[in-house]
Scaffold this active site. Structure first.
Site, PDB file in Angstrom:
ATOM      1  N   CYS A 124       0.821  -1.203   0.000  1.00 28.16           N
ATOM      2  CA  CYS A 124       0.000   0.000   0.000  1.00 28.16           C
ATOM      3  C   CYS A 124       0.862   1.264   0.000  1.00 28.16           C
ATOM      4  O   CYS A 124       0.372   2.341  -0.352  1.00 28.16           O
ATOM      5  CB  CYS A 124      -0.976  -0.012   1.174  1.00 28.16           C
ATOM      6  SG  CYS A 124      -0.236  -0.334   2.777  1.00 28.16           S
ATOM      7  N   HIS A 125       2.146   1.134   0.325  1.00 31.49           N
ATOM      8  CA  HIS A 125       3.038   2.302   0.289  1.00 31.49           C
ATOM      9  C   HIS A 125       3.274   2.793  -1.142  1.00 31.49           C
ATOM     10  O   HIS A 125       3.730   3.908  -1.339  1.00 31.49           O
ATOM     11  CB  HIS A 125       4.386   1.977   0.958  1.00 31.49           C
ATOM     12  CG  HIS A 125       5.143   0.852   0.329  1.00 31.49           C
ATOM     13  ND1 HIS A 125       4.867  -0.475   0.620  1.00 31.49           N
ATOM     14  CD2 HIS A 125       6.144   0.836  -0.588  1.00 31.49           C
ATOM     15  CE1 HIS A 125       5.693  -1.246  -0.076  1.00 31.49           C
ATOM     16  NE2 HIS A 125       6.459  -0.476  -0.824  1.00 31.49           N
ATOM     17  N   GLU A 151      12.919   1.179  -2.689  1.00 24.29           N
ATOM     18  CA  GLU A 151      12.554   0.679  -4.008  1.00 24.29           C
ATOM     19  C   GLU A 151      13.014   1.616  -5.125  1.00 24.29           C
ATOM     20  O   GLU A 151      12.639   1.440  -6.277  1.00 24.29           O
ATOM     21  CB  GLU A 151      11.038   0.460  -4.067  1.00 24.29           C
ATOM     22  CG  GLU A 151      10.567  -0.617  -3.121  1.00 24.29           C
ATOM     23  CD  GLU A 151       9.084  -0.925  -3.241  1.00 24.29           C
ATOM     24  OE1 GLU A 151       8.431  -0.498  -4.221  1.00 24.29           O
ATOM     25  OE2 GLU A 151       8.568  -1.614  -2.347  1.00 24.29           O
TER      26      GLU A 151
END
Length: 156
Positions: A124-125, A151
Protein backbone atom coordinates in the site's frame (compact mmCIF):
# COMPACT_ATOMS: atom_id res chain seq x y z
CA UNK A 1 -10.34 -22.58 17.16
CA UNK A 2 -7.42 -21.94 14.80
CA UNK A 3 -3.99 -21.30 16.26
CA UNK A 4 -2.57 -17.80 15.97
CA UNK A 5 1.18 -17.31 15.90
CA UNK A 6 3.10 -14.11 16.52
CA UNK A 7 6.68 -12.96 16.07
CA UNK A 8 8.35 -9.62 16.74
CA UNK A 9 11.18 -8.56 14.45
CA UNK A 10 13.42 -5.55 14.02
CA UNK A 11 13.52 -3.76 10.68
CA UNK A 12 14.85 -0.55 9.12
CA UNK A 13 11.37 0.95 9.63
CA UNK A 14 11.25 -0.02 13.29
CA UNK A 15 9.84 -3.02 15.10
CA UNK A 16 7.24 -5.13 13.32
CA UNK A 17 4.80 -7.63 14.75
CA UNK A 18 3.97 -10.52 12.42
CA UNK A 19 0.86 -12.67 12.91
CA UNK A 20 -0.18 -15.84 11.14
CA UNK A 21 -2.58 -18.74 11.20
CA UNK A 22 -1.42 -22.29 10.54
CA UNK A 23 -1.54 -21.68 6.79
CA UNK A 24 -1.02 -18.00 6.01
CA UNK A 25 0.28 -14.63 7.14
CA UNK A 26 -2.60 -12.59 8.55
CA UNK A 27 -0.92 -9.38 9.64
CA UNK A 28 2.07 -7.10 9.91
CA UNK A 29 1.79 -4.31 12.45
CA UNK A 30 4.20 -1.45 12.97
CA UNK A 31 5.53 -1.45 16.51
CA UNK A 32 5.81 -4.22 19.06
CA UNK A 33 8.69 -5.73 20.97
CA UNK A 34 10.96 -5.61 17.95
CA UNK A 35 13.90 -7.21 19.72
CA UNK A 36 14.21 -9.97 17.11
CA UNK A 37 14.85 -12.40 19.95
CA UNK A 38 11.66 -14.45 19.73
CA UNK A 39 12.00 -18.17 19.19
CA UNK A 40 10.36 -18.96 15.84
CA UNK A 41 6.68 -19.44 16.54
CA UNK A 42 5.97 -21.09 13.20
CA UNK A 43 7.81 -21.99 10.01
CA UNK A 44 5.60 -19.53 8.14
CA UNK A 45 6.63 -16.62 10.36
CA UNK A 46 10.28 -17.61 10.04
CA UNK A 47 9.86 -17.55 6.24
CA UNK A 48 8.11 -14.16 6.45
CA UNK A 49 10.90 -12.70 8.60
CA UNK A 50 13.51 -14.00 6.14
CA UNK A 51 11.67 -12.58 3.12
CA UNK A 52 11.26 -9.20 4.82
CA UNK A 53 14.97 -9.17 5.71
CA UNK A 54 15.81 -9.89 2.05
CA UNK A 55 13.43 -7.13 0.93
CA UNK A 56 15.02 -4.58 3.26
CA UNK A 57 18.49 -5.67 2.03
CA UNK A 58 17.41 -4.96 -1.56
CA UNK A 59 17.57 -8.65 -2.51
CA UNK A 60 13.84 -9.38 -2.85
CA UNK A 61 11.19 -7.66 -4.97
CA UNK A 62 8.29 -10.10 -4.53
CA UNK A 63 7.08 -12.21 -1.64
CA UNK A 64 6.07 -15.87 -1.65
CA UNK A 65 4.47 -16.31 1.76
CA UNK A 66 0.78 -17.26 1.59
CA UNK A 67 -1.51 -14.44 2.71
CA UNK A 68 -4.93 -14.39 4.36
CA UNK A 69 -5.91 -10.78 5.03
CA UNK A 70 -9.27 -10.48 6.76
CA UNK A 71 -11.56 -7.91 5.17
CA UNK A 72 -14.61 -7.29 3.04
CA UNK A 73 -14.81 -8.49 -0.55
CA UNK A 74 -14.10 -4.94 -1.75
CA UNK A 75 -11.09 -4.57 0.55
CA UNK A 76 -9.65 -7.91 -0.58
CA UNK A 77 -10.11 -6.83 -4.22
CA UNK A 78 -8.17 -3.62 -3.52
CA UNK A 79 -5.46 -5.50 -1.65
CA UNK A 80 -5.11 -7.99 -4.52
CA UNK A 81 -4.69 -5.04 -6.92
CA UNK A 82 -2.00 -3.60 -4.66
CA UNK A 83 0.01 -6.79 -5.11
CA UNK A 84 -0.03 -6.16 -8.87
CA UNK A 85 1.80 -2.82 -8.53
CA UNK A 86 5.39 -3.60 -9.54
CA UNK A 87 8.31 -3.01 -7.21
CA UNK A 88 9.65 0.50 -7.68
CA UNK A 89 6.47 1.91 -9.21
CA UNK A 90 3.62 3.97 -7.82
CA UNK A 91 -0.01 4.54 -8.79
CA UNK A 92 -2.62 7.01 -7.61
CA UNK A 93 -5.76 6.08 -5.70
CA UNK A 94 -7.75 6.93 -8.85
CA UNK A 95 -5.54 4.66 -10.96
CA UNK A 96 -6.07 1.83 -8.49
CA UNK A 97 -9.84 2.41 -8.53
CA UNK A 98 -9.83 2.17 -12.34
CA UNK A 99 -7.73 -1.02 -12.17
CA UNK A 100 -10.41 -2.75 -10.10
CA UNK A 101 -13.21 -1.53 -12.36
CA UNK A 102 -14.53 1.14 -9.97
CA UNK A 103 -13.35 4.42 -11.53
CA UNK A 104 -15.36 6.61 -9.16
CA UNK A 105 -14.21 4.84 -6.01
CA UNK A 106 -10.87 6.53 -5.30
CA UNK A 107 -11.95 7.48 -1.76
CA UNK A 108 -13.21 3.96 -1.00
CA UNK A 109 -9.96 2.58 -2.40
CA UNK A 110 -8.06 4.90 -0.07
CA UNK A 111 -10.11 3.68 2.90
CA UNK A 112 -9.46 0.03 1.96
CA UNK A 113 -5.80 0.86 1.53
CA UNK A 114 -5.67 2.33 5.05
CA UNK A 115 -7.09 -0.91 6.47
CA UNK A 116 -4.53 -3.17 4.76
CA UNK A 117 -3.55 -5.65 7.50
CA UNK A 118 -0.36 -6.79 5.74
CA UNK A 119 1.60 -3.64 4.82
CA UNK A 120 4.94 -3.90 3.01
CA UNK A 121 4.11 -7.32 1.54
CA UNK A 122 0.77 -5.98 0.27
CA UNK A 123 2.43 -2.76 -0.91
CA UNK A 124 0.00 0.00 0.00
CA UNK A 125 3.04 2.30 0.29
CA UNK A 126 3.12 2.36 -3.54
CA UNK A 127 -0.13 4.36 -3.72
CA UNK A 128 0.24 8.13 -3.87
CA UNK A 129 -1.97 11.14 -4.46
CA UNK A 130 -3.09 12.10 -7.97
CA UNK A 131 -0.71 15.09 -7.78
CA UNK A 132 2.26 12.80 -7.08
CA UNK A 133 2.46 13.73 -3.40
CA UNK A 134 2.75 11.22 -0.59
CA UNK A 135 -0.49 11.01 1.32
CA UNK A 136 -1.60 8.82 4.17
CA UNK A 137 0.10 5.69 5.42
CA UNK A 138 -0.80 3.64 8.48
CA UNK A 139 2.85 3.47 9.53
CA UNK A 140 3.35 7.19 8.98
CA UNK A 141 4.73 9.13 6.02
CA UNK A 142 8.37 8.70 7.10
CA UNK A 143 8.01 4.91 6.83
CA UNK A 144 6.27 5.31 3.45
CA UNK A 145 9.18 7.49 2.26
CA UNK A 146 11.70 4.93 3.53
CA UNK A 147 9.97 2.06 1.70
CA UNK A 148 9.71 4.02 -1.55
CA UNK A 149 13.36 5.11 -1.33
CA UNK A 150 14.35 1.49 -0.75
CA UNK A 151 12.55 0.68 -4.01
CA UNK A 152 14.38 3.56 -5.72
CA UNK A 153 11.23 5.60 -6.24
CA UNK A 154 11.90 9.33 -6.40
CA UNK A 155 10.22 10.75 -3.33
CA UNK A 156 9.26 14.44 -3.20
Amino acid sequence: MAAIYQMHISSPVGPLTLTASEDALTGIAFGGAGDGGDAPSSALLTQTARELEEYFAGKRRTFTVPLAPAGTDFQRKVWAALRDIPYGETVSYGDLARRIGKPGAAIAVGQANSRNPIPIIVPCHRVIGADGKLVGYAGGLEIKKTLLRLEKVLVP
